[in-house]
Structures are given as C-alpha cells and as structure tokens.
Design a protein around this motif. Structure first.
Motif, PDB file in Angstrom:
ATOM      1  N   ALA A   7       0.717  -1.459  -0.135  1.00 44.63           N
ATOM      2  CA  ALA A   7       0.014   0.409  -0.112  1.00 44.63           C
ATOM      3  C   ALA A   7       0.792   1.208   0.237  1.00 44.63           C
ATOM      4  N   VAL A   8       2.007   0.998   0.944  1.00 48.11           N
ATOM      5  CA  VAL A   8       3.094   2.408   0.915  1.00 48.11           C
ATOM      6  C   VAL A   8       2.979   2.419  -0.506  1.00 48.11           C
ATOM      7  N   THR A   9       4.185   1.598  -1.038  1.00 52.16           N
ATOM      8  CA  THR A   9       4.825   1.770  -2.229  1.00 52.16           C
ATOM      9  C   THR A   9       4.212   1.751  -3.620  1.00 52.16           C
ATOM     10  N   PHE A  10       3.140   1.675  -3.532  1.00 50.96           N
ATOM     11  CA  PHE A  10       1.609   2.168  -4.391  1.00 50.96           C
ATOM     12  C   PHE A  10       1.124   3.630  -4.636  1.00 50.96           C
ATOM     13  N   ALA A  11       1.309   3.835  -3.654  1.00 49.79           N
ATOM     14  CA  ALA A  11       0.910   4.933  -2.668  1.00 49.79           C
ATOM     15  C   ALA A  11       2.048   6.127  -3.442  1.00 49.79           C
ATOM     16  N   TYR A  12       3.343   5.979  -2.737  1.00 55.00           N
ATOM     17  CA  TYR A  12       4.020   6.500  -3.459  1.00 55.00           C
ATOM     18  C   TYR A  12       4.533   7.328  -5.319  1.00 55.00           C
ATOM     19  N   VAL A  13       4.204   5.247  -5.339  1.00 55.77           N
ATOM     20  CA  VAL A  13       4.523   5.600  -7.442  1.00 55.77           C
ATOM     21  C   VAL A  13       3.097   6.752  -7.827  1.00 55.77           C
ATOM     22  N   PRO A 103      16.524   5.020   3.468  1.00 58.69           N
ATOM     23  CA  PRO A 103      15.569   4.074   4.056  1.00 58.69           C
ATOM     24  C   PRO A 103      14.248   4.534   4.034  1.00 58.69           C
ATOM     25  N   LEU A 104      13.483   4.228   4.219  1.00 57.48           N
ATOM     26  CA  LEU A 104      11.434   3.837   3.533  1.00 57.48           C
ATOM     27  C   LEU A 104      11.208   3.752   5.416  1.00 57.48           C
ATOM     28  N   MET A 105      10.649   4.919   5.529  1.00 54.63           N
ATOM     29  CA  MET A 105      10.431   4.418   6.447  1.00 54.63           C
ATOM     30  C   MET A 105       8.628   5.480   7.191  1.00 54.63           C
ATOM     31  N   THR A 106       7.859   4.045   8.098  1.00 56.92           N
ATOM     32  CA  THR A 106       6.461   4.971   8.558  1.00 56.92           C
ATOM     33  C   THR A 106       6.580   5.122   9.340  1.00 56.92           C
ATOM     34  N   LEU A 107       5.199   5.478   9.384  1.00 57.57           N
ATOM     35  CA  LEU A 107       4.236   5.712  11.129  1.00 57.57           C
ATOM     36  C   LEU A 107       2.586   5.193  10.497  1.00 57.57           C
ATOM     37  N   SER A 108       2.191   4.464  11.728  1.00 57.74           N
ATOM     38  CA  SER A 108       1.332   4.393  11.269  1.00 57.74           C
ATOM     39  C   SER A 108       0.079   5.589  12.436  1.00 57.74           C
ATOM     40  N   SER A 109      -1.136   5.399  11.892  1.00 60.67           N
ATOM     41  CA  SER A 109      -1.849   6.411  12.778  1.00 60.67           C
ATOM     42  C   SER A 109      -2.814   5.279  14.243  1.00 60.67           C
ATOM     43  N   LYS A 110      -2.106   3.946  14.097  1.00 63.19           N
ATOM     44  CA  LYS A 110      -2.580   3.758  14.684  1.00 63.19           C
ATOM     45  C   LYS A 110      -1.483   2.922  15.745  1.00 63.19           C
ATOM     46  N   GLY A 111      -0.480   3.157  15.583  1.00 60.79           N
ATOM     47  CA  GLY A 111       0.311   2.285  16.209  1.00 60.79           C
ATOM     48  C   GLY A 111       1.293   2.934  17.194  1.00 60.79           C
ATOM     49  N   GLY A 112       1.131   3.958  17.997  1.00 61.96           N
ATOM     50  CA  GLY A 112       1.194   4.747  19.176  1.00 61.96           C
ATOM     51  C   GLY A 112       1.255   6.096  18.653  1.00 61.96           C
ATOM     52  N   ALA A 113       0.937   7.415  18.981  1.00 56.75           N
ATOM     53  CA  ALA A 113       1.248   8.462  19.300  1.00 56.75           C
ATOM     54  C   ALA A 113       2.343   9.009  18.417  1.00 56.75           C
ATOM     55  N   MET A 179       6.340  19.811   2.829  1.00 52.78           N
ATOM     56  CA  MET A 179       5.208  18.220   1.298  1.00 52.78           C
ATOM     57  C   MET A 179       4.609  17.055   2.173  1.00 52.78           C
ATOM     58  N   THR A 180       2.840  17.403   1.300  1.00 53.72           N
ATOM     59  CA  THR A 180       2.162  15.620   1.983  1.00 53.72           C
ATOM     60  C   THR A 180       2.082  15.596   0.678  1.00 53.72           C
ATOM     61  N   ALA A 181       1.866  14.567   0.074  1.00 53.33           N
ATOM     62  CA  ALA A 181       0.997  13.899  -0.633  1.00 53.33           C
ATOM     63  C   ALA A 181       0.035  12.914  -0.322  1.00 53.33           C
ATOM     64  N   SER A 182      -0.900  12.568  -0.955  1.00 56.30           N
ATOM     65  CA  SER A 182      -2.105  11.786   0.149  1.00 56.30           C
ATOM     66  C   SER A 182      -3.200  10.395  -0.884  1.00 56.30           C
ATOM     67  N   THR A 183      -2.986   9.643  -0.962  1.00 57.60           N
ATOM     68  CA  THR A 183      -3.480   8.610  -1.779  1.00 57.60           C
ATOM     69  C   THR A 183      -3.363   7.167  -0.921  1.00 57.60           C
ATOM     70  N   GLY A 184      -5.264   7.088  -1.301  1.00 55.74           N
ATOM     71  CA  GLY A 184      -5.398   5.665  -0.266  1.00 55.74           C
ATOM     72  C   GLY A 184      -5.308   5.631   0.984  1.00 55.74           C
ATOM     73  N   GLY A 185      -5.388   6.383   2.106  1.00 55.80           N
ATOM     74  CA  GLY A 185      -4.997   6.794   2.874  1.00 55.80           C
ATOM     75  C   GLY A 185      -3.506   6.402   3.791  1.00 55.80           C
ATOM     76  N   GLN A 186      -2.219   6.552   2.253  1.00 58.35           N
ATOM     77  CA  GLN A 186      -1.103   6.945   2.725  1.00 58.35           C
ATOM     78  C   GLN A 186      -0.806   8.406   2.933  1.00 58.35           C
ATOM     79  N   ALA A 223       1.535   7.345   7.460  1.00 54.07           N
ATOM     80  CA  ALA A 223       2.371   8.290   6.870  1.00 54.07           C
ATOM     81  C   ALA A 223       3.780   7.662   6.590  1.00 54.07           C
ATOM     82  N   TYR A 224       4.519   7.994   5.762  1.00 51.98           N
ATOM     83  CA  TYR A 224       5.580   7.884   4.811  1.00 51.98           C
ATOM     84  C   TYR A 224       6.731   8.636   4.775  1.00 51.98           C
ATOM     85  N   LEU A 225       8.091   8.451   4.636  1.00 47.95           N
ATOM     86  CA  LEU A 225       8.556   9.253   3.898  1.00 47.95           C
ATOM     87  C   LEU A 225      10.367   8.445   3.592  1.00 47.95           C
TER      88      LEU A 225
END
Length: 253
Positions: A7-13, A103-113, A179-186, A223-225
């Motif tokens: 989901a993350v990598t397809f959102a990035y593309v 590095p591809l880094m992620t943070l889930s909205s449900k995984g902790g504040a 800058m942010t780009a939002s696609t499909g919840g990512q 979120a990812y970066l």
C-alpha cells in the motif's frame, strides 16, 4: 509473495504520477504498475522510472525507457531493496551507475502517538496557491540549490489534488518547508528542508511531526517518507518513524 508495504509503495508511485501529470502530463504505466514520469524539475529522483514491486521486471523497465526516449533532464531508476543484476545492467546501459540507498520509513496512525517535542516558537502553516512562489524559494534555499530547480512548483494555477505545501516560520521569517501527498489513506512526506542558518535547532523534527499529525487528523492511516541520509533517518526515528526497508535510486555519476 506477501508484501506488507504494498500500500505504501503503490501510494508513493501514485503520488509521483499525480505530480508529473499536473506539471508536465508526461507519465506512462507498465502493466505491472511500474511508472515512467517526468516532473520537469532538474532533479533526478523526480524524473524517470520507479517500481513499487519487491521484484521489479527489468524488461518492463527497459520498455519504459524505450518509450520515454532521450531524457534531457537528470533522471533515475528507483527500485526497492537491492536491484538484481538484470535491472542494474539495464540502468548501466543507459549511463546510470550510481546507486544510492534511501531508507523507507513509516508511521501508523494506530501504532502509537508521535513523540512529543519541545515548545519552540516555530509556526508551521499550510500555504495557499498564491504562496507557492514563497515555498519554491524557501525549499531551494533549504537545499542550497538555485531557485530554478523548484520553479515548476511555483505556479499558483497548479491543480495538485491531494498535495499540501507547508512553510515553517520563526518570528515571521521563513526557515523551512515540507510537503505531503495523500493517496488511498497513505500520506507521503517530502521536501523537509531547513535554511542553513537555522539548522541544528530541531526544526526538521517539528515540521515532520506537525504535518504528520495534521495528516492523521485528516484521516490518513499511515505516513511514509524516504530519508536521504543517516542523519535524517535518526531525526525521523526520534519522532516515531521506523525504517522498514530501503529504496535504491540509480542515477548517472
């Protein structure tokens, strides 16, 4: 093969595709989802080919290169993990031999504040369309490149669905960007920059944390970066992002 980051990598593309469509209209997708896109900015990572797959197809990449024709702008091939020999050979055949890991880094909205930061009087605000010139000037100064590098983003008539541009200000003076780009919840986070004279104050951490919070409040699931250096990776890790894998960016030397 199970791919937890699909989901993350397809959102990035998709984000890169949307950006290129708005800026130049020059995009093409192969059947497996690999993207060719040209943003028009003289930045290799914003032009060329990117695959969202764990095992990219060298044949599809080669076909996209043939379709694209000669590139006058700096360009790249971006793949997840270590490119296999076939992909590396396709890249080398077109003069792309420099491999950089991000590095591809992620943070889930449900995984902790997000981890709390100090109370520095830094203001982070979203920019209106008529302020994109200010964004382009500030991000160029933050990356210490000519203003023309980001000129393509300065057009107030741009229709960038799902994109938001942010300015960090200290006592009313622009000191950084995001800058942010939002696609499909990512939500992808990009162009975190700080002017040289304002570095080492933790502003990049504050900007990244603040725009991630806003994205989660607006409904983003994660979120990812991509961290562009080890130092940047440490900064983002300090607010809760976790490194999942890395992307290899293949460019000309």
């Amino acid at each position: 093969m199970d791919d937890p980051l699909e989901a993350v990598t397809f959102a990035y593309v998709a984000a890169l595709e949307n950006l290129a469509m708005a800026l130049t209209g020059r995009t093409h997708r192969s059947p497996d989802g690999t993207l060719f896109a040209v943003s028009g900015a003289p930045i290799a990572s914003l032009n060329g080919i990117v695959s969202p797959l764990l095992s990219p197809d060298a044949g599809q990449i080669s076909s996209l290169i043939s379709l694209a024709g000669a590139q006058r702008l700096p360009w790249s091939i971006r793949v997840r993990g270590v490119p296999d020999q076939d992909v590396a050979e396709v890249a080398a055949a077109h003069g792309l031999t420099r491999h950089e890991r991000q590095p591809l880094m992620t943070l889930s909205s449900k995984g902790g504040a997000l981890r709390e930061l100090g109370t520095d009087p830094l203001r982070v605000r979203a920019l209106a369309a008529d302020e994109l010139v200010l964004y382009a000037e500030t991000v160029a100064a933050g990356y210490q490149v000519p203003h023309e590098v980001f000129q393509v983003l300065a057009d107030p008539s741009l229709k960038l669905e799902g994109f938001s541009f942010y300015l960090a200000e200290w006592k009313g003076k622009p000191v950084g960007t995001g800058m942010t780009a939002s696609t499909g919840g990512q939500m992808g986070i990009f162009t975190i920059s700080t002017l040289p004279e304002y570095r080492r104050r933790g502003y990049a951490r504050i900007v990244a944390a603040e725009i991630a919070r806003r994205g989660f409040s607006a409904g983003a699931d994660a979120a990812y970066l991509h961290a562009v250096s080890g130092a940047a990776e440490s900064v983002y890790a300090s607010i809760g992002f976790e490194t999942q894998e890395f992307m290899t960016v293949i460019t000309a030397p």
